[in-house]
Design a protein around this motif. Structure first.
Motif, PDB file in Angstrom:
ATOM      1  N   SER A 167      47.547  48.636  38.686  1.00 19.70           N
ATOM      2  CA  SER A 167      47.286  48.047  37.364  1.00 19.70           C
ATOM      3  C   SER A 167      47.225  46.526  37.419  1.00 19.70           C
ATOM      4  O   SER A 167      48.047  45.870  38.070  1.00 19.70           O
ATOM      5  N   ALA A 168      46.270  45.984  36.706  1.00 18.10           N
ATOM      6  CA  ALA A 168      46.115  44.526  36.631  1.00 18.10           C
ATOM      7  C   ALA A 168      47.287  43.903  35.887  1.00 18.10           C
ATOM      8  O   ALA A 168      47.575  42.714  36.044  1.00 18.10           O
ATOM      9  N   LEU A 169      47.968  44.695  35.084  1.00 17.31           N
ATOM     10  CA  LEU A 169      49.060  44.133  34.279  1.00 17.31           C
ATOM     11  C   LEU A 169      50.261  43.745  35.141  1.00 17.31           C
ATOM     12  O   LEU A 169      51.138  43.020  34.680  1.00 17.31           O
ATOM     13  N   GLY A 170      50.271  44.233  36.403  1.00 13.05           N
ATOM     14  CA  GLY A 170      51.369  43.880  37.302  1.00 13.05           C
ATOM     15  C   GLY A 170      51.160  42.541  38.000  1.00 13.05           C
ATOM     16  O   GLY A 170      52.022  42.083  38.731  1.00 13.05           O
ATOM     17  N   LEU A 171      50.038  41.884  37.760  1.00 15.77           N
ATOM     18  CA  LEU A 171      49.788  40.584  38.394  1.00 15.77           C
ATOM     19  C   LEU A 171      50.521  39.477  37.647  1.00 15.77           C
ATOM     20  O   LEU A 171      50.865  39.623  36.477  1.00 15.77           O
ATOM     21  N   SER A 172      50.744  38.362  38.349  1.00 20.34           N
ATOM     22  CA  SER A 172      51.361  37.211  37.669  1.00 20.34           C
ATOM     23  C   SER A 172      50.360  36.614  36.691  1.00 20.34           C
ATOM     24  O   SER A 172      49.159  36.923  36.744  1.00 20.34           O
ATOM     25  N   GLY A 173      50.856  35.744  35.813  1.00 19.25           N
ATOM     26  CA  GLY A 173      49.977  35.143  34.797  1.00 19.25           C
ATOM     27  C   GLY A 173      48.802  34.402  35.426  1.00 19.25           C
ATOM     28  O   GLY A 173      47.658  34.525  34.987  1.00 19.25           O
ATOM     29  N   GLY A 174      49.096  33.645  36.470  1.00 18.42           N
ATOM     30  CA  GLY A 174      48.037  32.877  37.131  1.00 18.42           C
ATOM     31  C   GLY A 174      47.023  33.798  37.796  1.00 18.42           C
ATOM     32  O   GLY A 174      45.816  33.543  37.751  1.00 18.42           O
ATOM     33  N   GLN A 175      47.527  34.884  38.384  1.00 19.10           N
ATOM     34  CA  GLN A 175      46.619  35.857  39.007  1.00 19.10           C
ATOM     35  C   GLN A 175      45.780  36.552  37.932  1.00 19.10           C
ATOM     36  O   GLN A 175      44.584  36.780  38.115  1.00 19.10           O
ATOM     37  N   GLN A 176      46.432  36.873  36.832  1.00 18.54           N
ATOM     38  CA  GLN A 176      45.695  37.533  35.741  1.00 18.54           C
ATOM     39  C   GLN A 176      44.563  36.639  35.244  1.00 18.54           C
ATOM     40  O   GLN A 176      43.467  37.110  34.967  1.00 18.54           O
ATOM     41  N   GLN A 177      44.853  35.343  35.146  1.00 19.79           N
ATOM     42  CA  GLN A 177      43.806  34.448  34.647  1.00 19.79           C
ATOM     43  C   GLN A 177      42.640  34.391  35.635  1.00 19.79           C
ATOM     44  O   GLN A 177      41.477  34.401  35.243  1.00 19.79           O
ATOM     45  N   ARG A 178      42.957  34.363  36.920  1.00 27.81           N
ATOM     46  CA  ARG A 178      41.869  34.353  37.902  1.00 27.81           C
ATOM     47  C   ARG A 178      41.130  35.694  37.903  1.00 27.81           C
ATOM     48  O   ARG A 178      39.922  35.746  38.136  1.00 27.81           O
TER      49      ARG A 178
END
Ligand SMILES: Nc1ncnc2c1ncn2[C@@H]1O[C@H](COP(=O)(O)OP(=O)(O)OP(=O)(O)O)[C@@H](O)[C@H]1O
Ligand SMILES: [Mg+2]
Lengths: 260, 219
Positions: free
Chosen positions: A153-164
């Motif tokens: 799941s993409a929701l497990g990424l950090s905020g910075g990773q999610q933005q990228r």
């Protein structure tokens, strides 16, 4: 590649002409004239409520979604007015994509997030999709961090990773212009610098317009800066000039922190 | 509470510090020139001793400027104030060093016919460079680009006198090779004065940049 204006350094990508925007009877943009150069980063700065986000949204007609909005004037993308009634808005938003303040990954895998756009535009071939996913994640400088967890799941990424990831999702549909509304305001300093690095790299192939409240960020990343105040474009020029010798006293006051 | 009022205070403080440094440097130049004209080694020694104070104050103000850049991220005019401050500081410090150079040479210059011949030129040159420094700092204080520009034109006059002294001393060396040592000291001194005028011009350019944001080459 030439559709993105590559090899034509001073080409105008977007021309904004006498743009007015009203939210019902409140005028949020006043007679804005601005040209956005291809393969340059244009920063929009100004105090809260001056109309930066409103202006950004006019560039891909996101304001159409808001009730009671009236737009006057013209915005020419590669010479064609995007406000002509026959314009295909879905296609426009593919060409002119937006990244938001808070990362907004869809609740699905990393892979499916990036595949979302291409699939909507009809791509089914698995090999081609794989290629696009990998290329987009590379472009967004995220590949090395997610290649071993593409199907989680993409929701497990950090905020910075999610933005990228959101940037990768946007790049997957091969846009020409990237609109970014405070893309790093919700991120920590290191993630912020990563996004800034990424923006610098992306400008080779895209035209970028970024809204930021962070003056140093505008100074660091942009080539051109536009200062807005109360819906008016007050000053517009090279970033170096705006930050070392602005012409208008109001610009000076704002960027040197003496506003109000 | 106005935004950035403590920052504004720090900017004003830096400028006041620069004027304090300028006072010391002007005094040093004045004393160096007086010692040179009167051939007063004790006065020259005084100039050499005072340089430490200039260097210390220079370092102190420079640190303040660096701290403001690191902590306040000055922009636009603020940025120009800090950057110009650093440039002016550097020019003043160099001028101070040249005052020491002049004082050191002065200690080696003997009473002579040659010295009397140069004296008029050196006096005139000294007067002009002191005026330049004064006007440069005046332009800085009053934010007067016109004045800064006018001051810089005096540099041509200094260069002109320097050429004349140079010719006089070369002729003298050719006519009387034994005079080479004394001639060299006098040549050094005139060269230092000429360099001081260049640094004063740099101050003028910095002031113009501060006011207009434009870079102008004036010498
Ligand atoms: N949907 C809306 N309906 C009515 N007024 C709106 C709407 N969106 C924005 N406005 C008004 O338009 C003006 C400009 O808003 P906008 O969001 O563009 O400002 P901004 O410069 O992006 O501010 P911020 O820096 O706080 O994000 C504001 O006065 C705002 O209240
Ligand atoms: Mg906004």
């Amino acid at each position: 590649m030439n559709k993105n204006g590559l090899n034509e350094p001073n080409k105008n990508k977007i021309l904004v002409k006498k743009l007015n925007l009203f939210y019902k009877d409140f005028q949020a943009l006043k007679n804005v004239d601005l040209d956005i150069k291809a393969n340059k980063i244009t920063a929009l700065i100004g105090p809260s409520g001056c109309g930066k986000s409103t202006f950004l949204r006019t560039l891909n007609r996101m304001n159409d979604l808001i009730e009671g909005v009236k737009v006057e004037g013209a915005i020419l993308l590669e010479g064609e007015n995007i406000y002509e009634p026959e314009v295909d808005v879905v296609n426009l938003r593919k060409r002119v994509g937006m990244v938001f303040q808070r990362p907004n990954p869809f609740p699905m895998s990393v892979y499916d997030n990036v595949a979302y756009g291409p699939r909507i535009h009809g791509l089914k071939n698995k090999r081609q999709l794989d290629e696009i996913i990998e290329k987009s994640l590379h472009l967004a400088a995220l590949w090395s961090e997610v290649s071993n967890r593409l199907f989680k799941s993409a929701l497990g990424l950090s905020g910075g990773q999610q933005q990228r990831l959101c940037i990768a999702r946007l790049l997957a549909v091969e846009p020409e212009v990237l609109l970014m509304d405070e893309p790093s305001s919700a991120l920590d300093p290191i993630s912020t610098l990563k996004i800034e690095e990424l923006i610098q790299v992306l400008k080779k192939n895209y035209t970028i317009v970024i809204v930021t409240h962070n003056m140093q960020q505008a100074a660091r990343v942009s080539d051109v800066t536009a200062f807005f105040l109360n819906g008016e474009l007050i000053e517009f020029g090279s970033t170096e000039e705006i930050f070392t010798r602005p012409k208008d006293q109001r610009t000076e006051d704002y960027i040197s922190g003496r506003f109000g | 509470m106005k935004p950035r009022s403590s920052f504004d205070k720090a900017l004003i403080e830096i400028q006041e510090d620069i004027f304090q440094l300028a006072n010391l440097v002007e005094q040093a130049i004045f004393n160096a020139v007086q010692s040179l004209i009167k051939l007063d080694p004790a006065g020259a020694a005084q100039v050499i001793m005072c340089d430490e104070e200039i260097d210390e104050l220079y370092a102190k103000i420079e640190s303040k400027c660096i701290k403001l850049i690191a902590t306040q991220q000055p922009m636009a005019r603020d940025l120009r104030i800090v950057v110009t401050g650093i440039k002016i500081l550097l020019s003043l410090e160099r001028i101070g060093d040249h005052a020491v150079d002049i004082a050191q040479a002065t200690m080696c210059i003997r009473e002579s016919e040659l010295n009397r011949k140069c004296s008029e030129y050196l006096t005139k040159m000294s007067r002009i460079v002191q005026q330049m420094i004064k006007d440069g700092l005046g332009a800085y204080r009053e934010r007067d680009a016109q004045k800064a520009q006018e001051m810089c034109t005096l540099d041509d006059e200094v260069d002109h006198i320097f050429t004349k002294i140079f010719q006089l001393l070369i002729d003298n060396i050719l006519a009387d090779p034994k005079s080479i040592v004394q001639s060299s000291y006098l040549l050094y001194v005139s060269r230092y004065l000429e360099r001081i005028a260049d640094h004063a011009t740099d101050i003028g350019e910095a002031v113009i940049y501060l006011i207009t944001g434009e870079r102008k080459k004036l010498n």
